[in-house]
Every structure is written in structure tokens, then in C-alpha cells.
Write an enzyme that holds these catalytic residues in place. Structure first.
Site, PDB file in Angstrom:
ATOM      1  N   CYS A 162       0.837  -1.204   0.000  1.00 12.91           N
ATOM      2  CA  CYS A 162       0.000   0.000   0.000  1.00 12.91           C
ATOM      3  C   CYS A 162       0.868   1.249   0.000  1.00 12.91           C
ATOM      4  O   CYS A 162       1.378   1.671   1.043  1.00 12.91           O
ATOM      5  CB  CYS A 162      -0.928  -0.002   1.217  1.00 12.91           C
ATOM      6  SG  CYS A 162      -2.009   1.437   1.266  1.00 12.91           S
ATOM      7  N   CYS A 165      -0.492   4.093   2.087  1.00 10.63           N
ATOM      8  CA  CYS A 165      -0.287   3.935   3.537  1.00 10.63           C
ATOM      9  C   CYS A 165       1.168   4.191   3.918  1.00 10.63           C
ATOM     10  O   CYS A 165       1.451   4.817   4.928  1.00 10.63           O
ATOM     11  CB  CYS A 165      -0.630   2.509   3.990  1.00 10.63           C
ATOM     12  SG  CYS A 165      -2.071   1.790   3.225  1.00 10.63           S
ATOM     13  N   ASP A 166       2.090   3.667   3.136  1.00 11.88           N
ATOM     14  CA  ASP A 166       3.486   3.608   3.583  1.00 11.88           C
ATOM     15  C   ASP A 166       4.449   4.507   2.803  1.00 11.88           C
ATOM     16  O   ASP A 166       5.565   4.750   3.269  1.00 11.88           O
ATOM     17  CB  ASP A 166       4.003   2.159   3.473  1.00 11.88           C
ATOM     18  CG  ASP A 166       3.190   1.207   4.342  1.00 11.88           C
ATOM     19  OD1 ASP A 166       2.686   1.664   5.387  1.00 11.88           O
ATOM     20  OD2 ASP A 166       3.045   0.025   3.979  1.00 11.88           O
TER      21      ASP A 166
END
Ligand code: NAP
Length: 341
Positions: A162, A165-166
Site C-alpha cells: 500500500c 499507507c506507507d
């Protein structure tokens, strides 16, 4: 066989499931959650976030929070208001949590949604009837299945599924990164990563992208993106942190190495719906269809759905939690209409 039906059974324990439980518990519905199996015996189950390291985009955590820690907080909050969970040793409540009495949590094996009350069967023999059911089982990111990929993804060593997300983590800043896949997600993630990275390779197994034309143009026109055609990743290199990938050409079988400081999988997701055995309508990609896009209702009255199992667009903890909230409120109103309070 079960006796009194539960008012509401929630299946799944990511942000959607625990949020549905928090709202249902605070509405005095005594929710019973099948959390599913945890990835390790020391952890609560919590879906995809259990495989994530720092979460920096969930409001309320200005310093960020580790995915597993966030899910433990969701879990404790749900339990504090009276949520109960199904374990291999029967139903457990907040008192048991306080005393650390834990046996593994149970997953759902099957459901019968053909008549009311609905019937839910756990994967270790626990069975229960329920007036309302919330399905929040999520979707699994697809991985290549390489040993070093799994190891570095679980340890926060620079392998992720992701980018949103990261990707903004300091470890990826100004690095050379790679995205695997050739669909819309791969292009979207590669584009997103160019905000932070010095360069982003897209590694695709064919000689044309699956992504829509407009997305293709976005990748082809971004100077920081280079597409490596006809290549698959056959190994991930690095001990504690990724240092590169080993590639194989899908046409010539020739092998090569590419130095990268981060690897992002964008090879699709698989919604977790097998236990439904086709009882709820899904779209072409297998996601449960909402009856009304603004609600959590499904084609079966009394069955509500929340989170990534019904959402292939956003797939964020915050959107899943929002859907969990909607599902609990929809269920509460529906149960009241049925005279179940
Ligand atoms: P997808 O369209 O299924 O694409 C998956 C990509 O991964 C494909 O290019 C596929 O290669 C590749 N792949 C699959 N398994 C692989 C493996 N084992 N090894 C190497 N490569 C592999 O998935 P997605 O990109 O996540 O998109 C899912 C849905 O969401 C689509 O309907 C998409 O349009 C939509 N979506 C839309 C947007 C947007 O419009 N902004 C953004 C994200 C997603 P092949 O091409 O060779 O099969």
C-alpha cells in the site's frame, strides 16, 4: 444448536469490524464478533493493518501509530463497551481481556443467510443465530508469495502492498522505488510515490499495461517513472531492509538485478467472501455489492456490509471505519423496526 439469537453478529475485525462493534455496543446491541484468526498468538486479529508498520494518515495520531497497535486500541475500545468475541474456548468479554484469558479467536466457516434468524458457523465448531449480521471481512492484498517478500513486509523492511499507507515514510524519501503490476493501482501508486521518491520503476510482466488509457498516459508522461516491460520479480534482496530485486524477463528468461530502496505490490486484491458461498451478489471483481451506495445495506434485509470487502476504490482504514459506523447504525435502525431492541 444455538438457542436465543444474538441481536447482531459482526464478522471481521479490521477497522470496519471493530468500529461496527464500538457503535453497536454503545447502542446496547451486545455485539458478538467473530474476529478471525490472528497472524500470531500474541496479537489481536485486525486485518490488513496487522501487516502494516507506521500508520501516519489516520486522524488522531499526530505522531503516527503502528498498525497492530492501532488495531489493539480499536479492539480494547470495542470490548470496553461490551463487545464479546468468539474464541476457540467460547465467548469472551472485557472481563476476560482484563485478566488476559485468551484462547485463539475464531473465524467464520460458513453462514446461512437464506432465512431469519441467520445462522453463523465458526471454524472451530461454534454456532450462533443472529437477527442481524455485519460482514466486514476485508480484502487481502495479493502478494507474489516470495519468502523474502513476506519476511521484509512483516518486519517493515521496505516491502509494502500500500503506497498510500506507507509511501510517505522517511525510509522511502528520495530513494529509487519499484511498483509491481500494470493495472490502475500500480500506476496510481507509482505516481503517488514520485512525490517522495527520486525515481520509480514499474515492473510489469507483459508488454502493455492493463491500466485505463488515462492512467497509462499518467505513467508514460511522468518523468520519474520508468516501466520495465516483460519482467517479473523472482526474489527480494536485503537482510533487514530491501536493497534490490532479482528480475526475470518473461520472454527470454534472462535474469537481472535492480537496486531499489522500496518495493510496492500492486497486483490486485482478493475480497474475503468464500464463506458466503455465493449468497450475496458480488461485482465482477468479487466485491460484495451494496444495495444503495450511500448505505451499508445489501440485497438481503438484515445483512449489512462494511469495509474493503465491499470497497475496491478507497481501501483505507479511515474509510473502512466509516463504513463500519454506517453498518452499525443501519443495523440498529433495522433491528428497531423489527422490534429487536
Ligand atoms: P488489476 O486491474 O487486477 O491489475 C493487477 C495487475 O497486477 C495487472 O497488471 C496484472 O498483470 C498484475 N499481476 C497480477 N498478478 C500478478 C503476479 N502474480 N505477478 C505479476 N503481476 C501480476 O488490479 P488493480 O490495479 O488493483 O485494480 C483493481 C480495480 O480497481 C480495477 O477495476 C481498477 O480499474 C480499479 N482501480 C481504479 C483506479 C482509478 O481509476 N483511479 C485506481 C485503482 C484501482 P496483467 O495485466 O498481466 O494481468
Amino acid at each position: 444448536m444455538p438457542n436465543n439469537p444474538e441481536k447482531i453478529v459482526i464478522i471481521g475485525s479490521g477497522p470496519a469490524g471493530w468500529t461496527a462493534a464500538i457503535y453497536a455496543a454503545r447502542a446496547n446491541l451486545d455485539p458478538l464478533v467473530f474476529p478471525g484468526r490472528a497472524v500470531s498468538k500474541d496479537l489481536v486479529p485486525g486485518g490488513q493493518l496487522m501487516l502494516t508498520t507506521d500508520v501516519e494518515n489516520y486522524p488522531g495520531f499526530p505522531e503516527g501509530v503502528m498498525g497492530p497497535q492501532m488495531m489493539e486500541l480499536f479492539f480494547k475500545q470495542a470490548m470496553r463497551f461490551g463487545t464479546r468475541v468468539v474464541t476457540d474456548d467460547g465467548i469472551k468479554s472485557n472481563d476476560d481481556v482484563q485478566h488476559g484469558l485468551f484462547t485463539p479467536f475464531q473465524n467464520v466457516a460458513s453462514v446461512d443467510l437464506s432465512k431469519r434468524p441467520f445462522h453463523v458457523v465458526g471454524d472451530n465448531g461454534f454456532e450462533v443465530d443472529a437477527h442481524a449480521v455485519v460482514i466486514a471481512t476485508g480484502a487481502k492484498a495479493n502478494w507474489l508469495g516470495l519468502e523474502n517478500e513476506t519476511r521484509l513486509a512483516q518486519s517493515g523492511g521496505g516491502v509494502s502492498a500500500c503506497a498510500v499507507c506507507d509511501g510517505a515514510l522517511p525510509m522511502f524519501r528520495d530513494k529509487v522505488l519499484a511498483v509491481v503490476g500494470g493495472g490502475d493501482s500500480a500506476v496510481e501508486e507509482a505516481n503517488y510515490l514520485t512525490k517522495f521518491a527520486g525515481k520509480v520503476y514499474m515492473i510489469h510482466r507483459r508488454d502493455e499495461l492493463r491500466a485505463s488509457k488515462i492512467m497509462q498516459d499518467r505513467a508514460l508522461n511522468n518523468e520519474k517513472i520508468e516501466i520495465l516491460w516483460n519482467k517479473t520479480v523472482i526474489d527480494v534482496l536485503g537482510d533487514d531492509v530491501i536493497t534490490g530485486v532479482k528480475l526475470q524477463d518473461t520472454q527470454t528468461n534472462e535474469e537481472s538485478e535492480l537496486e531499489v530502496g522500496g518495493l510496492f505490490m500492486a497486483i490486485g486484491h482478493t475480497p474475503i467472501t468464500g464463506f458466503l458461498d455465493g449468497q450475496l451478489e458480488t461485482d465482477d471483481a468479487g466485491y460484495v455489492k451494496l444495495k444503495d451506495p450511500y448505505r451499508s445495506t445489501t440485497e438481503i434485509e438484515g445483512v449489512f456490509v462494511a469495509g474493503d470487502v465491499a470497497d475496491h476504490v478507497y481501501r483505507q482504514a479511515i474509510t473502512a471505519a466509516g463504513m463500519g459506523c454506517k453498518a452499525a447504525i443501519d443495523a440498529e435502525r433495522w433491528l428497531a423496526e423489527q422490534g429487536v431492541e
